[in-house]
Design an enzyme around this catalytic site. Structure first.
Site, PDB file in Angstrom:
ATOM      1  N   HIS A 198       0.847  -1.188   0.000  1.00 51.82           N
ATOM      2  CA  HIS A 198       0.000   0.000   0.000  1.00 51.82           C
ATOM      3  C   HIS A 198       0.886   1.244   0.000  1.00 51.82           C
ATOM      4  O   HIS A 198       1.862   1.326   0.754  1.00 51.82           O
ATOM      5  CB  HIS A 198      -0.906  -0.002   1.235  1.00 51.82           C
ATOM      6  CG  HIS A 198      -1.976  -1.054   1.154  1.00 51.82           C
ATOM      7  ND1 HIS A 198      -2.189  -1.789   0.022  1.00 51.82           N
ATOM      8  CD2 HIS A 198      -2.876  -1.486   2.064  1.00 51.82           C
ATOM      9  CE1 HIS A 198      -3.197  -2.632   0.240  1.00 51.82           C
ATOM     10  NE2 HIS A 198      -3.618  -2.463   1.476  1.00 51.82           N
TER      11      HIS A 198
ATOM     12  N   LYS B 158     -13.688   4.694   7.075  1.00 51.87           N
ATOM     13  CA  LYS B 158     -13.982   5.710   6.060  1.00 51.87           C
ATOM     14  C   LYS B 158     -15.487   5.799   5.805  1.00 51.87           C
ATOM     15  O   LYS B 158     -16.028   6.872   5.548  1.00 51.87           O
ATOM     16  CB  LYS B 158     -13.247   5.363   4.774  1.00 51.87           C
ATOM     17  CG  LYS B 158     -13.572   6.252   3.587  1.00 51.87           C
ATOM     18  CD  LYS B 158     -12.675   5.911   2.424  1.00 51.87           C
ATOM     19  CE  LYS B 158     -13.203   6.472   1.131  1.00 51.87           C
ATOM     20  NZ  LYS B 158     -14.342   5.733   0.599  1.00 51.87           N
TER      21      LYS B 158
END
Length: 1028
Positions: free
Chosen positions: A263, A690
């Site tokens: 990532h 999120k």
């Protein structure tokens, strides 16, 4: 006030890798003969003191740990001692002239004195380099910016109720931003690099010092006697009444699997990371010389170390730290396996040797050779979720490279064993083998005879993998029978040697390097790391839909869930594949490019030898058919031993529906017959936070794991949770690994813990051997303690209150992020989100799909953006309203009781409090002032900052603290010093963004400004400790 430079941005950018003119360099050198300048915790101020000391445990010491001499001649040796200075004014001496009480603290903490010496020395060297290359003028501008930042902080940074202080702070901040606006593009780049470089060096020195302190604590013991180390945890468990056998059995049965992912949160180039490793090696060598009493400033060894340090710092300053080309998935995989090759290959057996010493001493039991309490896997080259760059060929290539690298490492180890084992006496078993391999009975070295054959076979294995990499048809001169493809073959041969040594009274040899090699083969196998495959559920549906339409069965996507499950179970029971391999290439009418890519990925899975691959992770899994589809596609491809399938439950709705999904799956006989009584489920921390906010997501994750654990127990299935966490709190991260593991829901880990290690966290946790050993120690101790420790169970009242808190915080979070029409324009303009997608720090796109708004944005750039502006919105938004509501109600005291008595809840609150302490609303407001033009969006920004203030107040009310994180002295000390450097980087970044956007609006491309942006991003990340 700073003066604008007459040099253009482009020319300055070109010369930051070169010497300045002879005149400039000469004048700066002459200036230094008259005065010395200091960079760091105090200023670029006049001083004559030499370097030394700092601490990471006390605020005063921490505040001066950055008090490094910048361009100070007396501090250029790693062996200099700190001297008192008589220099007046704001000099480094002031920071190191302790009060009587502070002097008493110093006496109690002498072990920390070397840290400041290291940082001071590197700061001094950096100061000389900046002046030599860029002259005194830029140097003075750096000092003025740092001085203004410090002055702003001393005035309270605009916080508090003292109006005169607030006004003073506001005036100073205006001076700071005005000073930044007066800089040319090239000057911004040089200054940003200087601040970033200093913070990076300080991080390296502090990381080294933590290990230095740890090594001092373990001079008598293999592992430290701490609660978060096996050295202390085993003793504690014995004191709690656990038997030696129970502790030993729990330790041997547990498994921690750390999954390295690519990532894109590591913003430092591999070249820079390697240089930092060399600096830490130099610091380690300096420690050895001090311990040996050889720290004379005139000694040859000391002089050579000082020269080596100067070379590394000078070379790093003249190295381009910005990546100009996006990395490929192969590049990312190489970076990930580099840490295995250069660090973990030696660190893991070293840690196991230490752990074995602890178990032998504490519970009178040694570790068996096959004990692997910690293992490593990878996503690099297998994670194709929303990343079109990870193709079937990429996965095939990474698997072969992993085998080739592992073979090279094992060949090297076998050669060393051959060199060491010249012993002639052996067991009859080994003797027979040696003779059968052509050993000379007259000149008999049986171990070397056997090992030479093993080396030859391992050499063929390495060549075999490399030739397949180079061949377009994956061909090699060697057959599979000529090479190692199963680790059991190698282990059996090594164990034959081990048994022979033990049988001939050579246990001391058996317990040497041979033991390390055997343990490495058990842990790393023949592939270094097993590679997970990850793909979105809709890609599997698209592939199966193509098949059913091709077969004339209609559209799979149009079927309801029951019809899908019925058909999928029929296919699992059928002995025949659905379609012939490769037939999709001849029928473009039915098979889209996405479907072909997916089907060929399963063909690659079928080609791999055992142990090359780990789990198949399904992102955005919502239904039982999502899971069965992957089993069917594996069967269709002819995969002999199917990869375990791990559904990833990510959003709040996915988490809430996970138990029902797994209950249905466990009710299907065809599925239960395929999983062999074991199952893995991945919990998505990033996307759920999120989607719903950190507080609501945390409670959903807690309840989901409880529910899934019960579903598995009822079905007689052993459940392993795979925790998809990032480095930031907003993505499920927690710097206190030990406490974070113990805060999980009871009876959900049970000795099995799988977790991602992402981006910059790989370097932080495993970039150096001592640090890697410590990280493995913490994980091992935490999982062991979690299994044997009695947990606080939440009461029904607490659960009811958590439900209310979760609902209120989620509604408040979504009201802003999902429902307020002003939010997306505000987010796009007030943060560097749009620019992040253009930075070359990862192969993966910022969005899963090319279209869509915030909902389609990945969690990493989402958190990355808010971290950079210091608002850290994803972690705290919604928390303030929830806590304020409860604290003002009749349940206020109950909430305070939860904080005091329930460790899991307290851990969550403490993490939010820590992020609030690291946030700076005034810095975020500056981004608004400079970058947001829409008035409604600006109004929203002001409202959000008011919510931040409300959240601070609510958290302080709940915790009973007067200052955020007041019981975390290390954090307060770090922030008290780092803020003054990061504040400048933030101001430079907002200035850069404003210029960059104007340039792009004018149709121009300014490469210098892009380099400025990445440099400030790296600097903020280095200063705050994380990125996304």
């Amino acid at each position: 006030m700073l003066r604008s430079s007459s040099t253009t941005g482009g020319s300055v950018a070109r010369r930051w890798l070169m010497k300045s003119s002879t005149t400039t360099a000469s004048s700066s050198i002459a200036a230094r003969k008259k005065t010395t300048t200091v960079f760091a915790g105090n200023s670029f101020a006049t001083s004559r003191s030499s370097g030394l000391t700092t601490t990471t445990t006390a605020i005063r010491s921490m505040s001066t740990s950055f008090g490094s001499s910048f361009a100070e001649p007396g501090c250029e040796s790693l062996f200099d001692e700190m001297k008192n200075s008589s220099s007046p004014g704001e000099s480094i001496t002031a920071a190191f002239t302790p009060s009587e009480a502070e002097a008493e603290n110093d006496d109690k903490d002498k072990k920390d004195t070397q840290l400041r010496a290291d940082i001071r020395t590197m700061g001094s060297l950096l100061g000389h380099i900046v002046q030599d290359h860029h002259g005194t003028e830029i140097f003075e501008k750096i000092e003025e910016l740092r001085g203004l930042s410090k002055k702003w902080r001393m005035a309270g940074a605009g916080r508090g109720t003292d109006l005169s202080k607030v006004n003073e702070a506001d005036a100073t901040f205006k001076q700071l931003t005005k000073a930044c606006s007066n800089l040319s593009n090239g000057e911004i780049l040089i200054i940003a690099r200087a601040f970033n470089f200093f913070l990076s060096n300080a991080n390296a020195a502090e990381g080294h010092h933590r290990i230095r302190r740890l090594n001092m604590a373990t001079r008598e013991e293999a592992l430290p006697d701490r609660y978060d180390s096996c050295g202390g945890a085993l003793k504690s468990l014995l004191e709690q009444g656990h038997s030696e056998d129970d502790i030993y059995d729990a330790l041997l049965s547990q498994k921690v699997e750390l999954v390295l992912t690519a990532h894109p949160t590591e913003v430092n180039r591999r070249t820079i990371l390697e240089k930092q490793r060399r600096v830490q090696k130099i610091l380690t060598k300096a420690d050895y010389l001090r311990d040996a009493g050889l720290s004379s400033s005139t000694g040859y060894a000391q002089t050579e170390l000082d020269r080596s340090l100067k070379r590394e710092i000078a070379s790093t300053w003249q190295t381009d730290e910005t990546a100009h080309v996006k990395p490929t998935p192969q590049n990312e995989a190489e970076r990930g396996t580099l840490v295995v090759e250069t660090v973990l290959w030696d660190a893991l057996p070293a840690f196991l040797r230490r752990l074995n010493s602890v178990t032998t001493k504490t519970i009178s039991k040694s570790l068996p050779l096959d004990a692997s309490p910690v293992i490593f896997s990878s996503w690099m080259g297998g994670d194709r979720d929303g990343n079109p760059n990870v193709t079937p060929d990429v996965t095939r290539e990474v698997c072969l490279k992993n085998r080739a690298q592992a073979a090279g490492l094992l060949k090297r180890d076998l050669i060393r064993l051959e060199s060491e084992l010249s012993i002639m006496d052996c067991s009859s078993e080994l003797k027979d083998m040696a003779l059968s391999l052509g050993g000379d009975a007259g000149n008999f070295e049986p171990y070397r005879t056997v090992l030479s054959k093993m080396i030859a076979r391992m050499n063929r294995t390495e060549i075999w993998a490399e030739e397949q990499l180079e061949s377009t048809q994956n061909q090699s001169q060697y057959d599979v029978e000529d090479v190692y493809t199963k680790k059991e073959d190698l282990i059996n041969e090594l164990m034959l040697i081990y048994r022979s040594l033990c049988e001939t009274d050579n246990e001391i040899e058996a317990d040497g390097f041979l033991t390390d090699v055997i343990r490495n083969v058990h842990a790393f196998g023949l592939t270094m790391v097993k590679l997970d495959i990850r793909q979105e559920s809709d890609r599997h549906e698209e592939a199966i839909d193509s098949i059913t339409r091709y077969l004339g069965l209609g559209s799979y996507s149009d079927w309801d869930e029951d019809t899908k499950l019925s058909w999928l179970q029929q296919q699992l029971a059928s002995p025949r594949p659905l379609i012939r391999s490769g037939s999709w290439n001849d029928n473009p009418k039915f098979f889209s490019s996405n479907a072909i890519d997916t089907l060929e990925t399963f063909q690659v899975i079928e080609e791999q030898y055992e142990e090359s691959l780990g789990a198949y992770v399904i992102s955005q899994a919502t239904t039982p058919s999502d899971v069965l589809a992957v089993l069917v596609l594996q069967k269709n491809a002819g995969v002999k031993k199917a990869l375990r399938v791990a559904p990833l439950f990510e959003t709040l709705d996915d988490l809430n529906g996970a138990a029902a999904t797994m209950t249905k799956l466990f009710s299907l006989p065809a599925y239960m017959g395929a999983i062999d009584g074991k199952h893995e489920v991945m919990i998505g921390y990033s996307d759920s936070a999120k989607d719903a906010g950190r507080l609501a997501a945390s409670w959903a994750q807690y309840e989901t794991q409880e529910a899934l654990a019960k579903v598995a127990r009822d079905a007689g299935v052993e459940m392993t949770f795979f925790h998809g966490k990032g480095g930031t709190v907003g993505r499920g991260g927690n710097p206190q690994t030990y406490q974070a593991i113990l805060a999980h829901a009871p009876d959900t880990i049970n000795g099995r813990f799988r977790v991602t290690e992402q981006g910059e966290m790989i370097t932080q946790n495993f970039g150096y051997q001592d640090r890697a050993e410590r990280t493995m120690d913490i994980y091992t101790a935490a999982v062991l303690a979690e299994k044997l420790t009695e947990h606080v169970q939440p009461t029904d009242e607490w659960r009811s209150l958590m439900k209310t808190i979760s609902d209120v915080s989620c509604d408040a979070y979504r009201k802003i992020v999902s429902e307020d029409k002003r939010f997306v324009p505000y987010f796009r303009s007030a943060t560097p989100e749009l620019e992040l997608s253009n930075l070359n720090i990862g192969s993966r796109p910022a969005k899963r799909k090319a279209t869509g708004g915030v909902e389609s944005l990945r969690a990493i750039p989402w958190n990355f953006s808010w971290t950079q502006t210091r608002l850290n919105l994803p972690t705290w938004l919604g928390v303030g309203e929830a806590f304020t509501t409860i604290l003002a109600s009749k349940d206020g005291d109950k909430l305070r009781e939860m904080y005091k008595q329930w460790p899991s809840f307290r851990t969550t609150v403490d993490m939010v409090e820590m992020v609030l302490a690291k946030s700076e609303p005034k810095i975020a407001q500056n981004y608004d002032d400079m970058l947001v033009s829409d008035e409604k969006a600006k109004e929203l920004g002001a409202e959000i900052r008011a919510m931040h203030a409300q959240t601070e107040g609510a958290v302080l009310d709940l915790t009973g603290h007067k200052v955020l994180s007041e019981d975390n002295s290390v954090l307060i000390g770090l922030l008290g010093v780092r803020n003054r450097y990061v504040d400048v980087l933030n101001c430079l970044q907002s200035e850069t963004l404003q210029r960059l956007r104007k340039s792009e609006a004018d149709g121009k491309e300014d490469k210098v400004l892009k380099d400025c942006l990445l440099t400030t991003i790296t600097g903020v990340a280095n200063g705050m400790g994380n990125t996304g």
